[in-house]
Motif scaffolding. Structure first.
Motif, PDB file in Angstrom:
ATOM      1  N   PRO A 151     -29.902  24.235  -6.278  1.00 31.60           N
ATOM      2  CA  PRO A 151     -28.424  24.018  -6.774  1.00 31.60           C
ATOM      3  C   PRO A 151     -27.314  24.378  -5.807  1.00 31.60           C
ATOM      4  CG  PRO A 151     -29.938  25.793  -8.075  1.00 31.60           C
ATOM      5  CD  PRO A 151     -30.672  25.299  -6.748  1.00 31.60           C
ATOM      6  N   SER A 170     -35.240  27.510 -12.543  1.00 27.58           N
ATOM      7  CA  SER A 170     -34.761  26.044 -12.084  1.00 27.58           C
ATOM      8  C   SER A 170     -35.852  24.897 -11.863  1.00 27.58           C
ATOM      9  CB  SER A 170     -33.769  26.060 -10.764  1.00 27.58           C
ATOM     10  OG  SER A 170     -34.618  26.452  -9.571  1.00 27.58           O
ATOM     11  N   PHE A 202     -30.944  26.972 -14.279  1.00 29.29           N
ATOM     12  CA  PHE A 202     -30.162  26.120 -13.468  1.00 29.29           C
ATOM     13  C   PHE A 202     -30.515  24.660 -13.813  1.00 29.29           C
ATOM     14  CE2 PHE A 202     -29.289  30.054 -11.598  1.00 29.29           C
ATOM     15  CZ  PHE A 202     -28.274  30.123 -10.717  1.00 29.29           C
ATOM     16  N   THR A 212     -29.790  20.814 -12.343  1.00 34.62           N
ATOM     17  CA  THR A 212     -28.799  20.115 -11.123  1.00 34.62           C
ATOM     18  C   THR A 212     -28.689  18.762 -11.409  1.00 34.62           C
ATOM     19  OG1 THR A 212     -29.573  21.693  -9.689  1.00 34.62           O
ATOM     20  CG2 THR A 212     -28.540  19.653  -8.833  1.00 34.62           C
TER      21      THR A 212
END
Length: 244
Positions: free
Chosen positions: A141, A166, A182, A184
């Motif tokens: 990220p 993530s 997270f 992205t």
């Protein structure tokens, strides 16, 4: 304030070009510009402050040059690992060091608001960080996303490295309690979009920031450099610049 002589490391990159414009707009001078293969060492003493938007691998040499010359350094390089943060802390014993994943004044305030929200909303509120950048960005990220995640983690008294979640894919199972997620996105020419979503029982709170042009980061970095000049040795952030 008095005219400041800047040394820009990575001045041929996108941010380096924006920095040169922002430095001129603010009435200062870009004294030197150094890129990959250049030797910063003998040039650093010509500047009042160094600004580094280069690459993680160049950080040790850049910090070393700042220490030898006794010059403050602003670090905006992204993709840093734990070993780089150790280097920053060591350098800060000798010279003023200001590092940030984002120099936007708006993002700095956003991180403050995220910290406030995370501290006041209980563990039943899940935290997700969503970011999007242009197709050419190489790290994920983003440094800004991590900065926002760090703000949320600090407010809850946990380490982001322990809570970070993530790259979900496939049968991941239920969401981990206390995780900070997270997501992205990459594409086009997006300068930067960041949102922190607090998802609670039957309601959501979203704190967002949109960057329309990378000049906001360059102007913020110049403001940070102005502030850092004349400060004693130590480790600083954009919160110090804004008095948060």
């Amino acid at each position: 304030m008095a005219q400041v002589k800047f040394g820009v490391i990575g001045h041929k990159g996108r941010m380096g070009q924006a920095l040169e414009q922002a430095i001129t707009e603010a009435g200062h001078v870009m004294q030197i510009g150094v890129d990959a293969g250049g030797n910063l060492g003998p040039l650093a003493s010509q500047c009042d402050v160094l600004v580094d938007f280069s690459a993680p691998d160049a950080l040790p040499a850049n910090l070393g040059a700042a220490k030898v010359a006794g010059k403050p350094i602003v670090v905006g390089t992204t993709g840093l690992g734990e070993e780089h943060f150790v280097m920053l802390a060591q350098a800060a014993k000798a010279v003023p060091v200001l590092q940030s994943g984002n120099f936007s004044l708006g993002v700095t305030l956003m991180a403050h608001l995220v910290r406030e929200a995370a501290a006041r909303l209980g563990p039943e509120w899940d935290i997700e960080v969503l970011e999007m950048h242009h197709r050419m960005k190489v790290d994920a990220p983003s440094g800004t996303a991590k900065l926002l995640g760090e703000a949320a983690a600090a407010a809850r008294g946990i380490k982001l490295s322990d809570a970070m979640d993530s790259g979900r894919h496939g049968m991941t199972g239920a969401r981990r309690e206390g995780a900070i997620g997270f997501a992205t996105l990459r594409g086009g020419t997006v300068a930067g979009e960041h949102s922190v979503i607090f998802a609670g029982p039957e309601e959501r709170l979203t704190i967002s920031h949109s960057a329309e042009n990378r000049m906001i980061f360059a102007r913020g970095a110049v403001k940070a450099a102005e502030w850092l000049t004349g400060q004693p040795a130590g480790r600083y952030t954009m919160n110090d610049v804004l008095g948060l």
